[in-house]
Design a protein around this motif. Structure first.
Motif, PDB file in Angstrom:
ATOM      1  N   GLY A  50     -37.820  82.519  13.638  1.00 45.11           N
ATOM      2  CA  GLY A  50     -36.561  82.695  12.908  1.00 45.11           C
ATOM      3  C   GLY A  50     -36.054  84.122  12.981  1.00 45.11           C
ATOM      4  O   GLY A  50     -34.860  84.361  13.181  1.00 45.11           O
ATOM      5  N   GLY A  54     -32.671  85.541  14.635  1.00 42.29           N
ATOM      6  CA  GLY A  54     -31.780  86.422  13.881  1.00 42.29           C
ATOM      7  C   GLY A  54     -31.396  87.659  14.674  1.00 42.29           C
ATOM      8  O   GLY A  54     -30.238  88.091  14.654  1.00 42.29           O
ATOM      9  N   VAL A  57     -28.914  86.530  17.416  1.00 40.91           N
ATOM     10  CA  VAL A  57     -27.595  86.241  16.836  1.00 40.91           C
ATOM     11  C   VAL A  57     -26.880  87.535  16.494  1.00 40.91           C
ATOM     12  O   VAL A  57     -25.696  87.728  16.821  1.00 40.91           O
ATOM     13  CB  VAL A  57     -27.728  85.333  15.589  1.00 40.91           C
ATOM     14  CG1 VAL A  57     -26.436  85.275  14.792  1.00 40.91           C
ATOM     15  CG2 VAL A  57     -28.175  83.937  16.006  1.00 40.91           C
ATOM     16  N   MET A  81     -31.855  84.169   8.860  1.00 38.50           N
ATOM     17  CA  MET A  81     -32.383  83.360   9.961  1.00 38.50           C
ATOM     18  C   MET A  81     -33.898  83.226   9.870  1.00 38.50           C
ATOM     19  O   MET A  81     -34.451  82.164  10.177  1.00 38.50           O
ATOM     20  CB  MET A  81     -31.978  83.963  11.311  1.00 38.50           C
ATOM     21  CG  MET A  81     -30.483  83.963  11.567  1.00 38.50           C
ATOM     22  SD  MET A  81     -29.736  82.337  11.507  1.00 38.50           S
ATOM     23  CE  MET A  81     -30.281  81.680  13.063  1.00 38.50           C
ATOM     24  N   THR A  82     -34.579  84.280   9.441  1.00 38.73           N
ATOM     25  CA  THR A  82     -36.033  84.214   9.272  1.00 38.73           C
ATOM     26  C   THR A  82     -36.397  83.097   8.308  1.00 38.73           C
ATOM     27  O   THR A  82     -37.269  82.271   8.595  1.00 38.73           O
ATOM     28  CB  THR A  82     -36.586  85.566   8.771  1.00 38.73           C
ATOM     29  OG1 THR A  82     -36.337  86.571   9.763  1.00 38.73           O
ATOM     30  CG2 THR A  82     -38.075  85.495   8.479  1.00 38.73           C
ATOM     31  N   VAL A  85     -34.477  79.341   9.626  1.00 40.46           N
ATOM     32  CA  VAL A  85     -35.141  78.753  10.796  1.00 40.46           C
ATOM     33  C   VAL A  85     -36.619  78.539  10.488  1.00 40.46           C
ATOM     34  O   VAL A  85     -37.193  77.502  10.849  1.00 40.46           O
ATOM     35  CB  VAL A  85     -34.944  79.628  12.051  1.00 40.46           C
ATOM     36  CG1 VAL A  85     -35.800  79.146  13.211  1.00 40.46           C
ATOM     37  CG2 VAL A  85     -33.471  79.674  12.441  1.00 40.46           C
TER      38      VAL A  85
END
Length: 128
Positions: A50, A54, A57, A81-82, A85
């Motif tokens: 994740g 991140g 992204v 995201m960490t 995801v």
């Protein structure tokens, strides 16, 4: 030999990775789970993936102004995201995603991933 820049993206990436592994290690320790490296890997890998997503992204969205040390946007995107995801991968692989765990993971990773960036603001960058 060249000097290592203290504010390089590589340093920031390593710090993020260390913070995610630290989060996993603290969680395993608090639940008295085995300290084996394989267990730590099992806990950490969804969040590491994740975090890597991140980073990708953030770089894709802000590549012209990318700064890995910024809380906004880099730290926030990497953190979200960490957790997002990481929890999705945990659910897909049959690992726990209880509501209380999501809350604790969100708070802990925010403190770790945003906290080191906040502390880094206190260190002079060496730029005029």
């Amino acid at each position: 030999m060249g000097r290592v820049k203290l504010r390089s993206p590589a340093i920031a990436a390593v710090l993020d990775l260390l913070m995610v592994v630290l989060f996993a290690a603290i969680g395993r320790r608090s639940h008295a789970e085995a300290a084996a490296l394989s267990g730590l890997f099992h806990t950490a890998w969804p969040f590491v993936v994740g975090g890597a997503i991140g980073w990708l992204v953030t770089f894709a969205l802000y590549r012209n102004k990318f700064d890995a040390f910024l809380i906004v946007p880099t730290g926030i995107v990497v953190w979200v995201m960490t957790v997002g995801v990481g929890m999705t991968l945990r659910a897909l692989t049959g690992q726990g995603t209880a509501g209380s765990f999501i809350i604790v993971a969100s708070v802990a990773t925010a403190v770790l991933l945003l906290g080191w960036r906040a502390l880094a603001k206190l260190v002079p960058s060496g730029r005029p």
